[in-house]
Design an enzyme around this catalytic site. Structure first.
Site, short mmCIF file in Angstrom:
data_model
loop_
_atom_site.label_atom_id
_atom_site.label_comp_id
_atom_site.label_asym_id
_atom_site.label_seq_id
_atom_site.Cartn_x
_atom_site.Cartn_y
_atom_site.Cartn_z
N GLY A 153 0.81 -1.22 0.00
CA GLY A 153 0.00 0.00 0.00
C GLY A 153 0.84 1.26 0.00
O GLY A 153 0.52 2.25 -0.67
N CYS A 154 1.94 1.23 0.72
CA CYS A 154 2.81 2.41 0.82
C CYS A 154 3.56 2.64 -0.49
O CYS A 154 3.82 3.79 -0.86
CB CYS A 154 3.77 2.26 1.99
SG CYS A 154 2.88 2.21 3.58
N ILE A 155 3.88 1.57 -1.20
CA ILE A 155 4.49 1.72 -2.53
C ILE A 155 3.49 2.39 -3.46
O ILE A 155 3.84 3.34 -4.18
CB ILE A 155 4.92 0.35 -3.09
CG1 ILE A 155 6.07 -0.22 -2.27
CG2 ILE A 155 5.31 0.48 -4.57
CD1 ILE A 155 6.36 -1.69 -2.55
N ALA B 107 3.15 6.14 -2.42
CA ALA B 107 4.35 6.91 -2.73
C ALA B 107 4.50 7.10 -4.24
O ALA B 107 4.83 8.21 -4.70
CB ALA B 107 5.58 6.22 -2.16
#
Length: 155
Positions: A45-47, A50
């Site tokens: 999710g953070c990839i 970002a």
């Protein structure tokens, strides 16, 4: 206690992925700032989040805004994450979670660090807060929509 829209954004100073200390107050009077808190470097999710900020970064800078990501990961982790995904913006290391607590970013399921984005105008006032753990790209859309709505005298 969590900050609210209309509040003055609490100032902070944290180390960046290149070991330079960055303070929110450095942008006062100069740029609007999008500060997004995220759980962890190099997780699915953070990839997505970002990379969504990366892909629209020029739109943010054209709108007179800077993007700053904050998580509890180390500077070295941030450096590797930014390099791996060609992230053009600053990532700040909040290893003690003091800034996360200062803003009142809630945990998800009482365990996972939350995912919350704040749009802060040049005067340091919080103009929008978006909280969604799973709608990764919406953080970018919500921030851009808010930036476009900030009157020119404040942007």
């Amino acid at each position: 206690m969590a900050v609210k829209v209309g509040d003055r954004a609490p100032n902070f100073t944290l180390p960046s992925q290149d070991e330079t200390p960055v303070s929110l107050s450095n942008f006062h009077g100069k740029k609007n700032v999008v500060v997004y808190f995220y759980p962890k470097d190099d997780t699915p999710g953070c990839i997505k989040e970002a990379c969504a900020f990366r892909d629209k970064y020029q739109v943010f800078t054209d709108a007179g805004a800077e993007v700053i990501g904050i998580s509890g990961d180390s500077q070295q982790s941030h450096k590797q994450f930014a390099s791996k995904y060609n992230l053009p913006f600053t990532l700040l290391s909040d290893t003690s979670n003091k800034v996360r607590e200062l803003y009142g970013v809630p945990a998800t399921l009482w365990i996972l660090p939350g995912r919350v984005t704040y749009v802060i105008d040049k005067e340091g006032i919080i103009r929008h807060i978006f909280d969604s753990m799973l709608n990764f790209e919406a953080h970018v859309e919500e921030a851009l929509k808010t930036l476009k709505a900030i009157p020119a005298s404040r942007s």
